[in-house]
Design a protein around this motif. Structure first.
Motif, PDB file in Angstrom:
ATOM      1  N   ASP A 229       0.814  -1.211   0.000  1.00 35.78           N
ATOM      2  CA  ASP A 229       0.000   0.000   0.000  1.00 35.78           C
ATOM      3  C   ASP A 229       0.856   1.274   0.000  1.00 35.78           C
ATOM      4  O   ASP A 229       0.470   2.290  -0.553  1.00 35.78           O
ATOM      5  N   GLY A 230       2.016   1.198   0.627  1.00 28.89           N
ATOM      6  CA  GLY A 230       2.904   2.356   0.540  1.00 28.89           C
ATOM      7  C   GLY A 230       3.392   2.502  -0.888  1.00 28.89           C
ATOM      8  O   GLY A 230       3.356   3.585  -1.473  1.00 28.89           O
TER       9      GLY A 230
ATOM     10  N   VAL B 267      -1.353  -5.374  -2.225  1.00 24.64           N
ATOM     11  CA  VAL B 267      -1.435  -5.925  -0.879  1.00 24.64           C
ATOM     12  C   VAL B 267      -1.621  -4.801   0.145  1.00 24.64           C
ATOM     13  O   VAL B 267      -0.690  -4.055   0.449  1.00 24.64           O
TER      14      VAL B 267
ATOM     15  N   ASN C 266      -2.064  -3.813   3.720  1.00 30.76           N
ATOM     16  CA  ASN C 266      -1.931  -4.258   5.115  1.00 30.76           C
ATOM     17  C   ASN C 266      -1.922  -3.073   6.079  1.00 30.76           C
ATOM     18  O   ASN C 266      -1.488  -3.185   7.214  1.00 30.76           O
TER      19      ASN C 266
ATOM     20  N   VAL D  37      -0.162  -0.650   6.678  1.00 32.01           N
ATOM     21  CA  VAL D  37       1.077  -0.053   7.200  1.00 32.01           C
ATOM     22  C   VAL D  37       2.218  -0.239   6.202  1.00 32.01           C
ATOM     23  O   VAL D  37       2.110  -1.005   5.246  1.00 32.01           O
ATOM     24  N   TYR D  38       3.281   0.491   6.449  1.00 34.61           N
ATOM     25  CA  TYR D  38       4.544   0.228   5.785  1.00 34.61           C
ATOM     26  C   TYR D  38       5.215  -0.880   6.579  1.00 34.61           C
ATOM     27  O   TYR D  38       5.792  -0.637   7.627  1.00 34.61           O
ATOM     28  N   GLY D  39       5.099  -2.096   6.080  1.00 28.94           N
ATOM     29  CA  GLY D  39       5.645  -3.212   6.835  1.00 28.94           C
ATOM     30  C   GLY D  39       7.156  -3.146   6.913  1.00 28.94           C
ATOM     31  O   GLY D  39       7.746  -3.093   7.989  1.00 28.94           O
TER      32      GLY D  39
HETATM   33 MG    MG Z   1       1.913  -2.186   3.470  1.00 31.40          MG
END
Ligand code: MG
Ligand code: TPP
Ligand code: TPP
Ligand code: SF4
Ligand code: SF4
Ligand code: SF4
Ligand code: SF4
Ligand code: SF4
Ligand code: SF4
Ligand code: MG
Lengths: 248, 81, 183, 353, 248, 353, 81, 183
Positions: free
Chosen positions: E94-95, E120, E122, E124-126
């Motif tokens: 998403d980032g 994908v 989620n 957040v910035y995983g």
């Molecule tokens: Mg993400």
């Protein structure tokens, strides 16, 4: 006798740099008049784009910043976050806003920046010589679509107002045109409304203004008005797509 | 009678005013060339002017001012399409 | 031989293509040539100009800062560039648009009511070629026949039917210059 | 061979086509717009693709993808747009993809203006992007030379699997000059067994990548790149010498400015003053040999640029403090004229006496 | 006995680099299975993003390109335009897709690039440590919204599927989740459909997949599945937003 | 004064706050993410603003806007993100806006890795963006020095109306070291009569701009900028000397690497070998004086960097060919160790004998 | 009876399989630590296994394979929510 | 004095905070200290490690490439770093997780079943501190009281109630080392 239409103090005396009959000049006047009517001119900071309106800092009679191509919404964000009580607007073309500046536009909208975007859709890159813009109509000939824009190669026109209205964070989104006295009056109303939305702190306001580029369309200015009406408005319908009261 | 004042030095001869004047009383002066190198626009017969201000509304270069009697609002918003 | 021509006027007066005619003619005569337009947002103001260099040795800079010949198609162009012309050079101007002629005494000067002459041939569009004819006559830097030939390359195909009229314009201009200056 | 009058910007386009380039991705910017205009028309005619990207960022990354897929591919822009490509160029350099990037330089910094300039020299030659990478930078001085150097650019790009920049100034982009057009290249393009084209017909997967999370690995990549740059420095320096043999004053200039400098050489020599010119054709690798070669006669050097003095650093790096290195330059699109350069040379000459 | 669930040849044997219980791995498997089932694996070129999936070139058993952060759709465009008969997909977080890559995403969509985007989400910035993403929910705590995302400061979540579906040029747009066996099966169907859309040359196909990030959410993997269901799906409803047959 | 253990990245944030910075715009990237984490927490506490932008492009342009509006403003990133800021930095330089940009350098080129590196030296010092601009570049070598240099960075930025970069490597960003925290700056920030804050209370309009369409004007701007850069070069060079007085071998290193070099100096001196170190604190302007000063004793120089040899060019430009300039460097995040540098120094020492 | 095969070397002990198994017959083996350093999952009582394959479907690390009789499709798509 | 400690294990084993305890203790004793974590996507794999340096002279490089002490909390960490330890150095390892102890003969070695010991105190979480206690006992590079003090700074406030148990863990570890090595 009353002066019904007069030079507004929202504009400097400097002659516009636009081509004869280019409706950028009309839009400038409407924005300037709105700032004056709302009494906010001296607390306004305007951001000019890269595009034919790059020289707008010579024309709007308020503090002005010239921004990098497409980045005006980011620059406006910087200004507004530092000076939340100022009125901040950007004035951007379709190349500037809808091509290179897409991310900055969408995210200023999603953040609900309390700024006003005046978005001038003339279906081409005016300043650089009439290349295809994201808003170029299918079949329209430009210097980079010499046989007319073909969706298979060059994609489809982007409808900015429709794309931004559903984004949480925008408060007012409309599309107007400056091809006739009537539409000019409606455009003025809409621009006023956009600035009022900003003053009320409701979120991002954007007015998409259908405008002409006689030079790059290869038409006389009056022909260009007609072309706008006959070709652009059917693809880019006018109206308010989102108002603070709710989507329309 | 309304007054329509053209600022010759700003006019770019684009003919937009001509195209919207309901009375068809605006024309470029073929003889004059202004500082910008254009034939500026002017009114040919002010007597029939309605004061509608369409010319001033559409002029992109702030080259037209329309003066009219108090209370006379010219044509309404819904006209001038 | 080094001829550096500056051609300036409104957009739509055929400034750029007139310059190209000189360049093509020079090239076909085996000379070194270059052509360069002014570019950018000045266009917006409706002005156009280009510099053409014709030389018998390689051209160092194509930009024409100090023209040997100025062809001014309107008043602002004349006003702006008059002072840049090399002493001993030539100023040709379209007197149909220019009321205030040049003041320089150290250059040759010729005003031509090119629009009127062009209209006689059939269209004001030919005005620039009338002045070009005069330029060729007065400088001899390229040949009239070379410029005539070049029309085929410079005019887009759908305008090729106008070639004879354009050629006539070149000749009229040359004749006018010959008569006027006893050249 | 046909002799035609051609605009520099169009020549870039035609030269690319003749070099076998069928894919162009770009975003309009003055003073190079005639290049996309030309290719938008010409590429479809030869079954190629002109695609206008949404930005220079997108352009350079489309180039990355197209190059990864094995195409001969090019993009083009000017100052601000080239700045936006720096991340992408760094990626391309690390992933070792061949491509050609044209910079038709304009006045900077910032939005600056659209007048001719050479002020992106550092950016091009020292690496405006992050990390230790280099790319060959070629500087044509005439429309004719554009044809030679674009061909060379593609060849170098594929030979070394490296981006190659062709740096021009706005003047060269805009000028029309006669050119002789050679035949279109018929030689087959070099095979690219590394290209990501799908594994069909191949034993192993191809991967295009610039990520090496282990320092050991990334250092290996860097060592390989540096070794490549040394090879480029050894093999690809190109320059032109003009009356340098007996020159006491040696000028250095590249691109269009070199033509002005040449005219100055001629004028000075007409007056019996022994002036010469070194014209670097490759800005990186910077040609040191011609400078070192003239040291027995040359007493002093003059670098002429349309910037505030960037190549002058490379000349100083070559010469150390063996000789004085003077600089003359104009910025912001102001032009170096023959007269001005001549005046500067005469001044230096007076000082020598 | 039949093997009902098996290692697919669409994936290499390399162990995933993802955290325990991270659903990136499930999505990888679904994509890989789809490519195998459609018989296109060996003419596929995949593009990995910058994000936790940056190492996807180690996992997908086909030619792979690692793209700069956010630029995967541009890279995919470059590949597809050169090799129109190959299957090209991007796999983006998403980032990557909705922040830095917004412009590339919107324009690949508007151009109708015949590629498939696996997106994908989620929230957040995983990879970089759990910072706010454009998709972070209001009130959600992240390392850069330590008191929870506040719309006034940090704006509203962006709904990617909803934003892209109306754009002319997209042919298939859906949102799925991998939080349960049932949803995983539906996700697989949707991903298959997206690739089929590409094979039919109909335009851009995008599947937004709601995914977990137990590490940065600070939850155990099973808790993360629950959090996805209870918090994400209400904001990001599942479904097909556009199909080649028409908007749904 | 309190002595606390603090992480380099957090120190950047706290130092900025203490320097009066209340506005930060940035985009996450390793190895600097603790900086935004820290500021996301701390800035709201002091009534400031942390805003996460959608990209580095947006960050730098938000900085442009905030600086135009008169704020003390900062952004921060690493390699790839800094590359994306090059256009914006060039704009800021031309529009002459003060701001601070932090680059916590990682391994490049391309995506590279996240290990410490110094390979963005050229980009920072020569101008990675287009046009003839420069910006002061400060290189702290310890967490404590971060506090000094961030304060200095803001001061220089406002004094010269110029962007200032603080270049660190990932190691300094990640390390925790004890620091003494001085009091928060109470001095009022300098007035900015040029800021675009609305015309109210002012006679004339303020305009922030980098467009000068007339070459004459843009050249004037460039001359003014160049004059400013000469002033910066005259007044702002900063460096540390370590045992250079009698050094026969002089090392040059910046940032964390300089600490390794210092340890080498100590070890060598323990063996009676006269080695010294020059640590440039400003990378631009590059400190020439300390190099020229040591020439009577110094026989040879060794530049140590975590890159392929970038600062070495600046050292060579200072020294010409008066002395040999050696280089030792590691890339890709591989670390220069005391042992390795020592070995190199010993080798050079042997060669001298 | 279905067979459920756990690949110990790939298991990261995330417990997702445990959380979806309708029969609650999967557990981490507290005694073993695999090469990755995790307690791997395994089936405690295969006799009640339905062969639904939920465990394999949800395992993010390809650590589970389910074998079952031909024709037995386990639970249908609409289950397993 | 120069003590360079490398602490390595799984994420969640308290690796990073254990390192910080050493650094804080050293700082409060007036020593030069530094602490640096490994960072980045290795985290994804669930491993964590950090390097701590304690010295009486300024620290040149905070990175611990050749530790004087390795504290290995799991098997992969021991396998990976065993060879890097300086000859004469120390390897402490958590024998609860590590079956295959180190093979080096030129270093001191101590395995501690820290999990079991920690569980006795009440929670496996204290395992790292048990090993830390042993480290302090065996190297004396910082003081036990210093590490105890540092708990206040390293533990987040809501964990402060666990400080006594943590202190007990430190002491148990120290005692174990003392007994085991006759130190
Ligand atoms: Mg993400
Ligand atoms: C980074 C960058 N890329 C490209 C340009 C060149 N450029 C200047 S204006 C423009 C497009 C203008 O079109 P639009 O925004 O539609 O404005 P208009 O002129 O039509 O009003 C472009 C591409 C630039 N200045 N900077
Ligand atoms: C230009 C650039 N900016 C920033 C980064 C740092 N970065 C790496 S991954 C990432 C975000 C990843 O988040 P997302 O795309 O949501 O993927 P996830 O890890 O959550 O799957 C960022 C900001 C980078 N590598 N390059
Ligand atoms: S080029 Fe087009 S948009 Fe620009 S000023 Fe001229 S008419 Fe207007
Ligand atoms: S006011 Fe109306 S009627 Fe009068 S000149 Fe103008 S347009 Fe014509
Ligand atoms: S609309 Fe304005 S500029 Fe155009 S012709 Fe009329 S008066 Fe002149
Ligand atoms: S950080 Fe989050 S998204 Fe990345 S691998 Fe770990 S759990 Fe998955
Ligand atoms: S197949 Fe179904 S019942 Fe059997 S172990 Fe797996 S999840 Fe449980
Ligand atoms: S889901 Fe897979 S990785 Fe997770 S515990 Fe079960 S078998 Fe292991
Ligand atoms: Mg436009």
């Amino acid at each position: 006798m009353a002066v019904s239409w007069q030079h507004t103090e929202g504009l400097t005396d400097t002659l516009f740099s636009y081509c004869p009959g280019c409706t950028h000049g009309i839009i400038h006047r409407l924005v300037a008049e709105s700032l004056v009517e709302l009494g906010v001119l001296e607390r306004t900071v305007g951001i000019c784009p890269v595009g034919c309106a790059v020289f707008a800092y010579n024309f709007f009679n308020c503090d002005m910043i010239q921004a990098a191509h497409g980045r005006a919404p980011a620059v406006a964000t910087g200004v507004k976050r530092v000076l939340p009580d100022r009125v901040v607007f950007t004035y951007q073309g379709d190349g500037d806003l809808a091509a290179i500046g897409t991310a900055e536009t969408v995210h200023a909208a999603a953040r609900g920046e309390k700024i006003t975007i005046i978005f001038v859709n003339n279906t081409v890159y005016g300043m650089t010589g009439g290349q295809m813009a994201p808003t170029t109509l299918l079949g329209q000939k430009t210097t980079t679509t010499p046989s007319g824009r073909n969706a298979t190669v060059a994609g489809f026109p982007i409808k900015v107002a429709e794309m931004l209205a559903p984004i949480d964070g925008t408060a007012y989104v409309s599309r107007v045109a400056v091809n006739s006295p009537k539409n000019i009056r409606l455009a003025k109303k809409s621009i006023l409304r956009a600035f009022k939305t900003q003053l009320q702190g409701l979120g991002l306001s954007l007015v998409e203004v259908l405008s002409t580029c006689p030079t790059n369309w290869g038409l006389s200015p009056p022909e260009a008005l007609r072309w706008l009406k006959e070709n652009m408005i059917p693809v880019y319908p006018l109206g308010e797509f989102k108002t603070p009261e709710g989507d329309t | 009678m309304p007054q329509v004042i053209f600022n010759n030095d700003r006019c770019k001869g684009c003919e937009l005013c001509i195209s919207v004047c309901p009375k068809k009383i605006i024309a470029l002066s073929k003889e004059t060339i202004n500082v910008l190198g254009f034939h500026p626009a002017g009114v040919t017969d002010i007597s029939v002017c309605t004061g509608c201000s369409f010319c001033a509304l559409i002029c992109p270069d702030l080259a037209v001012i329309v003066l009219r009697e108090e209370g006379d609002n010219g044509q309404s918003v819904n006209e001038g399409e | 031989m080094l001829e550096e021509v500056l051609i300036a006027g409104f957009g739509g007066q055929g400034i750029l293509s007139t310059g190209m005619l000189i360049a093509y003619a020079g090239m076909d005569e085996g000379l070194h040539v270059s052509w360069i337009p002014s570019y950018g947002p000045e266009m917006r103001g409706g002005t156009a100009n280009c510099g053409v260099t014709v030389s018998d040795s390689p051209i160092s800079s194509p930009l024409v800062a100090e023209p040997t010949t100025l062809i001014a198609m309107n008043q602002p162009s004349l006003d702006k560039y008059e002072s840049t012309v090399k002493p001993g050079g030539l100023i040709l101007y379209n007197a149909s648009f220019i009321s205030r002629g040049p003041e320089r005494k150290d250059v040759r000067v010729l005003g031509i009511k090119a629009n009127e002459m062009a209209e006689k041939i059939g269209n004001v569009r030919f005005a620039a070629n009338i002045i070009l004819g005069a330029f060729i006559e007065l400088t001899g830097s390229v040949s009239l026949s070379g410029a005539s030939e070049a029309l085929k390359k410079v005019l887009p195909p759908h305008r090729h039917k106008l070639i004879p009229a354009n050629q006539q314009a070149l000749e009229e201009g040359a004749r006018f210059a010959r008569e006027k200056t006893g050249h | 061979m046909a002799r035609v009058l051609m605009k520099g910007n169009e020549a870039f386009g035609e030269a690319a086509i003749r070099a076998g380039c069928k894919h162009f991705f770009g975003y309009p910017i003055t003073p190079q717009s005639e290049l996309p205009h030309y290719l938008a028309k010409r590429l479809p005619e030869i079954g190629g693709l002109y695609l206008q990207a949404e930005s220079e960022l997108a352009s350079i990354n489309m180039v990355y993808g197209a190059a990864a897929a094995g195409a001969r591919v090019m993009t083009s822009s000017s100052g601000p747009g080239i700045s936006l490509m720096q991340e992408g160029i760094s990626y391309i350099a690390c992933a070792e993809l061949p491509c050609v990037v044209i910079n038709v330089m304009r006045g900077g910094p910032g939005l600056g203006n659209i007048a001719p300039s050479q002020s992106d020299y550092f950016q091009a030659t020292k690496g405006g992007g992050h990390g230790d990478y280099r790319m060959p930078v070629l500087a044509p001085a005439s429309v004719q030379e554009i044809f030679d150097l674009i061909g060379l650019a593609f060849d170098l790009a594929e030979k070394y699997r490296n981006p190659v920049m062709v740096a021009s100034d706005g003047m060269l982009g805009q000028v029309m000059e006669p050119v002789e057009l050679g035949p279109r290249r018929e030689t087959p393009l070099s095979p690219k067994p590394w290209a990501t084209t799908g594994t069909a017909g191949r034993k192993s997967r191809n991967i295009i990548n610039s990520l090496y999370i282990e320092p050991e690995e990334l250092e290996k990549v860097n060592l390989r790149l540096q070794e490549k740059y040394r090879r480029i420095e050894a093999e690809e320096k190109r320059w032109e010498e003009y009356h340098t043999d007996d020159a006491v004053i040696v000028m250095a200039a590249f691109g269009m400015v070199a033509r002005i400098a040449k005219a100055v050489v001629d004028r000075m020599r007409a007056d019996g003053i022994p002036v010469g010119l070194i014209r670097p054709i490759t800005l990186y690798p910077f040609p040191d040999a011609p400078f070192l070669k003239v040291l027995d006669k040359a007493e002093t050097f003059l670098v002429v640029e349309m910037n505030a003095g960037q190549m002058v650093e490379d000349v100083r790096l070559v010469l150390g403090n063996q000789r004085p290195v003077h600089f003359y330059g104009r910025t912001g699109g102001m032009l170096t004229t023959v007269a001005d350069v001549e005046a500067r040379v005469r001044e230096i000459w007076e000082g020598l006496k």
